[in-house]
Design a protein around this motif. Sequence first.
Motif, mmCIF file in Angstrom:
data_model
loop_
_atom_site.group_PDB
_atom_site.id
_atom_site.type_symbol
_atom_site.label_atom_id
_atom_site.label_comp_id
_atom_site.label_asym_id
_atom_site.label_seq_id
_atom_site.Cartn_x
_atom_site.Cartn_y
_atom_site.Cartn_z
ATOM 1 N N LYS A 136 -12.806 6.852 -3.194
ATOM 2 C CA LYS A 136 -11.697 7.666 -3.694
ATOM 3 C C LYS A 136 -10.350 7.231 -3.129
ATOM 4 O O LYS A 136 -9.322 7.828 -3.453
ATOM 5 N N ASN A 137 -10.355 6.210 -2.286
ATOM 6 C CA ASN A 137 -9.126 5.745 -1.628
ATOM 7 C C ASN A 137 -8.436 6.882 -0.861
ATOM 8 O O ASN A 137 -7.220 7.089 -0.973
ATOM 9 N N VAL A 139 0.863 -1.171 0.000
ATOM 10 C CA VAL A 139 0.000 0.000 0.000
ATOM 11 C C VAL A 139 0.902 1.224 0.000
ATOM 12 O O VAL A 139 1.819 1.326 0.808
ATOM 13 N N ASN A 196 -13.875 5.551 0.769
ATOM 14 C CA ASN A 196 -13.340 4.332 0.153
ATOM 15 C C ASN A 196 -13.462 4.340 -1.367
ATOM 16 O O ASN A 196 -12.699 3.670 -2.061
ATOM 17 N N ARG A 244 -12.961 8.950 6.011
ATOM 18 C CA ARG A 244 -12.403 8.280 4.845
ATOM 19 C C ARG A 244 -13.453 8.191 3.742
ATOM 20 O O ARG A 244 -14.658 8.220 4.008
ATOM 21 N N PRO A 282 -6.696 -3.278 -2.065
ATOM 22 C CA PRO A 282 -8.003 -2.701 -1.764
ATOM 23 C C PRO A 282 -8.006 -1.885 -0.474
ATOM 24 O O PRO A 282 -7.754 -2.402 0.611
ATOM 25 N N PHE A 283 -8.300 -0.630 -0.619
ATOM 26 C CA PHE A 283 -8.230 0.337 0.472
ATOM 27 C C PHE A 283 -9.166 -0.024 1.603
ATOM 28 O O PHE A 283 -8.839 0.163 2.772
ATOM 29 N N SER A 284 -10.325 -0.557 1.284
ATOM 30 C CA SER A 284 -11.327 -0.827 2.301
ATOM 31 C C SER A 284 -10.955 -2.009 3.202
ATOM 32 O O SER A 284 -11.686 -2.304 4.146
ATOM 33 N N ALA A 323 -4.290 6.812 -0.984
ATOM 34 C CA ALA A 323 -3.775 5.445 -0.911
ATOM 35 C C ALA A 323 -3.874 4.770 -2.269
ATOM 36 O O ALA A 323 -4.816 4.993 -3.027
ATOM 37 N N SER A 324 -2.912 3.954 -2.561
ATOM 38 C CA SER A 324 -2.935 3.154 -3.785
ATOM 39 C C SER A 324 -2.353 1.780 -3.472
ATOM 40 O O SER A 324 -1.634 1.599 -2.488
#
Length: 124
Positions: A76-77, A2, A74, A72, A28-30, A24-25
């Motif tokens: 849009k990360n 991440v 999710n 947050r 999966p952010f979530s 974040a990239s």
Amino acid sequence: QVQLVESGGGLVQAGGSLRLSCAASGRPFSNYVMAWFRQAPGKEREFGAAINWSGSRTYYADSVKGRFIISRDNDKNMVYLQMNSLNPEDTALYYCAAAFGLGPPSPDNDYNYWGQGTQVTVSR
């Protein structure tokens, strides 16, 4: 992996506000608990706030409770830290961090992904 990139820091007068952002990239952010930490010159890094994977639960350090809000998006990360009523003691390098898991937010999560930090300076 991440990757985390913070932005939004700057110089603000005491009593003012700033909004920090963390992009974040990667995975999966979530799937991650997200948090903000900070480190002032000559001091250890300290926990500020954390938010669970869905955004339904948050946890704050006493030093920022009632003044800072973590959120947050999710889709849009992104994770944010709205900082209000800033005082000179809030001056620090602010870091975004991620801990894999769907559990509750906490300073004790295994935060193994970190950004480079964004500087916040609060003048008197």
